[in-house]
Design an enzyme around this catalytic site. Structure first.
Site, mmCIF file in Angstrom:
data_model
loop_
_atom_site.group_PDB
_atom_site.id
_atom_site.type_symbol
_atom_site.label_atom_id
_atom_site.label_comp_id
_atom_site.label_asym_id
_atom_site.label_seq_id
_atom_site.Cartn_x
_atom_site.Cartn_y
_atom_site.Cartn_z
ATOM 1 N N LYS A 124 0.712 -1.049 -0.109
ATOM 2 C CA LYS A 124 -0.100 -0.037 -0.118
ATOM 3 C C LYS A 124 0.881 1.198 0.029
ATOM 4 O O LYS A 124 0.526 2.349 -0.768
ATOM 5 C CB LYS A 124 -0.849 0.069 1.118
ATOM 6 C CG LYS A 124 -1.989 -0.855 1.310
ATOM 7 C CD LYS A 124 -2.771 -0.629 2.386
ATOM 8 C CE LYS A 124 -4.009 -1.769 2.874
ATOM 9 N NZ LYS A 124 -4.544 -1.480 4.129
ATOM 10 N N GLU A 140 -5.399 -2.229 16.811
ATOM 11 C CA GLU A 140 -6.278 -3.465 16.306
ATOM 12 C C GLU A 140 -7.614 -2.973 15.660
ATOM 13 O O GLU A 140 -8.134 -1.660 16.036
ATOM 14 C CB GLU A 140 -6.946 -4.032 17.590
ATOM 15 C CG GLU A 140 -7.301 -5.222 17.531
ATOM 16 C CD GLU A 140 -7.991 -6.009 18.660
ATOM 17 O OE1 GLU A 140 -8.690 -6.675 18.495
ATOM 18 O OE2 GLU A 140 -7.640 -5.263 19.727
ATOM 19 N N ASP A 146 -8.358 1.178 4.303
ATOM 20 C CA ASP A 146 -8.622 -0.474 4.569
ATOM 21 C C ASP A 146 -9.222 -0.870 3.652
ATOM 22 O O ASP A 146 -10.162 -0.059 2.909
ATOM 23 C CB ASP A 146 -9.677 -0.227 6.013
ATOM 24 C CG ASP A 146 -9.602 -1.518 6.699
ATOM 25 O OD1 ASP A 146 -8.553 -2.081 6.932
ATOM 26 O OD2 ASP A 146 -10.612 -2.288 6.504
ATOM 27 N N SER A 147 -8.680 -2.099 2.999
ATOM 28 C CA SER A 147 -9.301 -2.566 1.812
ATOM 29 C C SER A 147 -9.273 -4.265 1.856
ATOM 30 O O SER A 147 -8.701 -4.721 2.990
ATOM 31 C CB SER A 147 -8.247 -2.126 0.843
ATOM 32 O OG SER A 147 -6.881 -2.382 1.267
ATOM 33 N N GLY A 187 -0.676 -8.897 -1.988
ATOM 34 C CA GLY A 187 -1.851 -9.443 -1.449
ATOM 35 C C GLY A 187 -2.539 -10.469 -2.575
ATOM 36 O O GLY A 187 -1.923 -11.374 -2.871
ATOM 37 N N TYR A 188 -3.743 -10.471 -2.784
ATOM 38 C CA TYR A 188 -4.634 -11.159 -3.593
ATOM 39 C C TYR A 188 -4.399 -10.846 -5.175
ATOM 40 O O TYR A 188 -5.169 -11.493 -5.932
ATOM 41 C CB TYR A 188 -5.958 -10.975 -3.187
ATOM 42 C CG TYR A 188 -6.184 -11.495 -1.758
ATOM 43 C CD1 TYR A 188 -6.719 -12.768 -1.299
ATOM 44 C CD2 TYR A 188 -6.121 -10.811 -0.617
ATOM 45 C CE1 TYR A 188 -6.906 -13.253 -0.282
ATOM 46 C CE2 TYR A 188 -6.595 -11.188 0.349
ATOM 47 C CZ TYR A 188 -7.209 -12.483 0.849
ATOM 48 O OH TYR A 188 -7.206 -12.826 2.107
ATOM 49 N N LYS A 234 -2.627 -1.045 -13.317
ATOM 50 C CA LYS A 234 -3.222 -1.087 -12.073
ATOM 51 C C LYS A 234 -3.985 -0.047 -11.525
ATOM 52 O O LYS A 234 -5.031 0.254 -11.308
ATOM 53 C CB LYS A 234 -2.487 -2.150 -11.109
ATOM 54 C CG LYS A 234 -3.434 -2.239 -9.880
ATOM 55 C CD LYS A 234 -2.513 -3.022 -8.681
ATOM 56 C CE LYS A 234 -3.585 -3.229 -7.594
ATOM 57 N NZ LYS A 234 -2.895 -3.707 -6.411
ATOM 58 N N ARG A 276 -8.213 1.378 -5.175
ATOM 59 C CA ARG A 276 -7.507 2.419 -4.565
ATOM 60 C C ARG A 276 -7.461 3.770 -5.249
ATOM 61 O O ARG A 276 -7.605 4.787 -4.876
ATOM 62 C CB ARG A 276 -6.159 1.770 -4.278
ATOM 63 C CG ARG A 276 -5.078 2.655 -3.347
ATOM 64 C CD ARG A 276 -4.037 1.815 -2.774
ATOM 65 N NE ARG A 276 -4.391 0.793 -1.970
ATOM 66 C CZ ARG A 276 -4.393 -0.467 -2.007
ATOM 67 N NH1 ARG A 276 -4.151 -0.992 -3.345
ATOM 68 N NH2 ARG A 276 -5.063 -1.104 -1.061
#
Ligand code: ITT
Length: 199
Positions: free
Chosen positions: A19, A46, A75-76, A157-158, A179, A185
């Site tokens: 990120k 947290e 947050d993604s 990540g994915y 991308k 994003r």
């Protein structure tokens, strides 16, 4: 009216190097000095909220208050239709404590066994917060389908299992600029810039 960001320095409230790289790329056209929460040794709060926006705001607010400077959090996650939106806000947690996304992608593949629908979307919530508690929040998404086995090593990540609609390569097979032209994003970022950054 959204609050305008007028400072020279912005804290990136993330400990995820993928990120940090992407957000620094997206911020490159603006003359902003960017420093990450990791570089400032800020604690990782947290994530106790139940939405992407809730968790983004929680992270941005914690970093803004701890640093005394405006902070931007992301947050993604990946939301898979046949899994009722999972892993969703738990996308990072599916990778386990070692943050191993080969494990997370394997779990998605296993949970999809016996199901035919491979559609999914990436969602990104961005929250820009100031030390006085003011927050500006934005959300973007990109739709696509999942492929197995994972392909490519460019993203994070994915990315290796996600093919955006209208394309045949995964996000991890594309150049970063490709991308950025379509990602969840980048879409959230465009809204943030339109609302909070002066040209
Ligand atoms: P921070 O909270 O410190 O920002 P994190 O990795 O824990 O880092 P999240 O809680 O937002 O971040 O988790 C989102 C996960 O979803 C992240 O770890 C990625 O693996 C995945 N994800 C988000 N955006 C992605 C993208 O553009 N490509 C691939 N995977 C993505």
């Amino acid at each position: 009216m959204a609050r305008i960001f007028s400072g020279a320095r912005l804290v990136l409230a993330t400990h995820n190097p993928g990120k940090v790289r992407e957000i620094k790329d997206l911020l490159a056209p603006f003359s902003v000095d960017v420093v990450s929460a990791g570089e400032l040794n800020l604690p990782e709060p947290e994530e106790t909220e139940t939405t992407f926006i809730g968790n983004a705001q929680l992270k941005a607010l914690a970093a803004a208050k701890a640093s005394g400077q405006p902070a931007l959090a992301d947050d993604s996650g990946l939301s898979v239709a046949a899994l009722n939106g999972a892993p969703g806000i738990y996308s990072a947690r599916w990778a386990g404590p070692a943050k191993d996304f080969s494990i997370a992608m394997k779990r998605v593949e296993q949970e999809l066994q016996g199901k035919t629908d491979r559609t999914a979307k990436f969602v990104c919530a961005l929250s820009l917060c100031w030390p006085d508690g003011h927050a500006e929040n934005f959300e973007g998404e990109v739709r696509g389908r999942l492929v197995f086995p994972p392909r490519g090593n460019k993203g994070f990540g994915y990315d290796p299992i996600f093919v955006p609609v209208g394309h045949s390569t995964t996000f991890a097979e594309m150049e970063p600029a490709a991308k950025h032209a379509m990602s969840h994003r980048a879409k959230a970022f465009a809204q943030l810039v339109a609302a909070c950054f002066k040209n």
